[in-house]
Design an enzyme around this catalytic site. Sequence first.
Site, mmCIF file in Angstrom:
data_model
loop_
_atom_site.group_PDB
_atom_site.id
_atom_site.type_symbol
_atom_site.label_atom_id
_atom_site.label_comp_id
_atom_site.label_asym_id
_atom_site.label_seq_id
_atom_site.Cartn_x
_atom_site.Cartn_y
_atom_site.Cartn_z
ATOM 1 N N ARG A 7 0.854 -1.188 0.000
ATOM 2 C CA ARG A 7 0.000 0.000 0.000
ATOM 3 C C ARG A 7 0.892 1.241 0.000
ATOM 4 N NH1 ARG A 7 -4.423 2.403 4.368
ATOM 5 N NH2 ARG A 7 -5.278 3.938 2.910
ATOM 6 N N HIS A 8 0.514 2.226 -0.778
ATOM 7 C CA HIS A 8 1.270 3.477 -0.868
ATOM 8 C C HIS A 8 1.335 4.177 0.491
ATOM 9 C CE1 HIS A 8 -2.443 5.753 -0.434
ATOM 10 N NE2 HIS A 8 -3.001 4.851 -1.231
ATOM 11 N N ARG A 57 0.506 8.396 -6.347
ATOM 12 C CA ARG A 57 0.899 8.002 -4.990
ATOM 13 C C ARG A 57 1.489 6.601 -4.966
ATOM 14 N NH1 ARG A 57 -4.803 8.282 -5.137
ATOM 15 N NH2 ARG A 57 -5.989 6.449 -4.410
ATOM 16 N N GLU A 81 -6.934 2.001 -7.461
ATOM 17 C CA GLU A 81 -7.877 2.018 -6.350
ATOM 18 C C GLU A 81 -9.318 2.045 -6.856
ATOM 19 O OE1 GLU A 81 -8.838 1.050 -3.695
ATOM 20 O OE2 GLU A 81 -8.053 2.345 -2.098
ATOM 21 N N HIS A 150 -3.328 -0.299 -3.585
ATOM 22 C CA HIS A 150 -4.175 0.530 -2.734
ATOM 23 C C HIS A 150 -4.986 -0.289 -1.728
ATOM 24 C CE1 HIS A 150 -3.381 3.916 -5.498
ATOM 25 N NE2 HIS A 150 -3.448 2.989 -6.437
#
Length: 208
Positions: A7-8, A57, A81, A150
């Site tokens: 996950r970013h 991101r 996402e 995401h």
Amino acid sequence: MRLHLLRHGETDINAAGRLQGSTDSTLTPLGRRQARELGIASLAWSPSAIYSSPLSRARDVACQISSFTGLPITIEPRITEMDMGALEGVTIQQMRDGWPDLYQGWRRDASSVTMPNGESLGDVQQRAVAAIDEFDERYGADDTVIAVTHNFTIRCIVAAVLDLPLANINHMDLSLGSRTTITTGRRGRRLNGYNAVDHLSPAIRVGY
């Protein structure tokens, strides 16, 4: 194949407590620190390939990993996402006030909801799992693949691996900058780790 789903890091929209979905957002200073530490940690994972959501991101994290490992980045749109449609950028309170039926449906059974002008969790799961299926075909048992993606995307993939109802994913926490690991072998897909943050310094381990 060993697949690390990352996950970013924290973004300006995360920090403001808003739903960001497919909106392109900017990593905060904290998010950039998380991205750099993911890049450093990736050296120990010896990846064969790096994939990233097209959102900046995620790409910013992938660029850090690429800078440490020397591997190119492949953009994979199917791991972006969830498109929140009309709810992009709103707060939870605004969702309660402006879309009360949608909010109650999401709390009761998130899998039953399609975001206005956006996606459902089922849509997200279908496209994301199709991408993972292709990774499995492309890479062998000894390969490690990193996919920077995401919150809802990772949770939907995990639900598919564990054969969990999508209605249950609201019971799954997933921290920013976390690592979730799935392996594929003779016994099929296995979840080897979920929401790991041991690669991050304690001061920058953040939920949301």
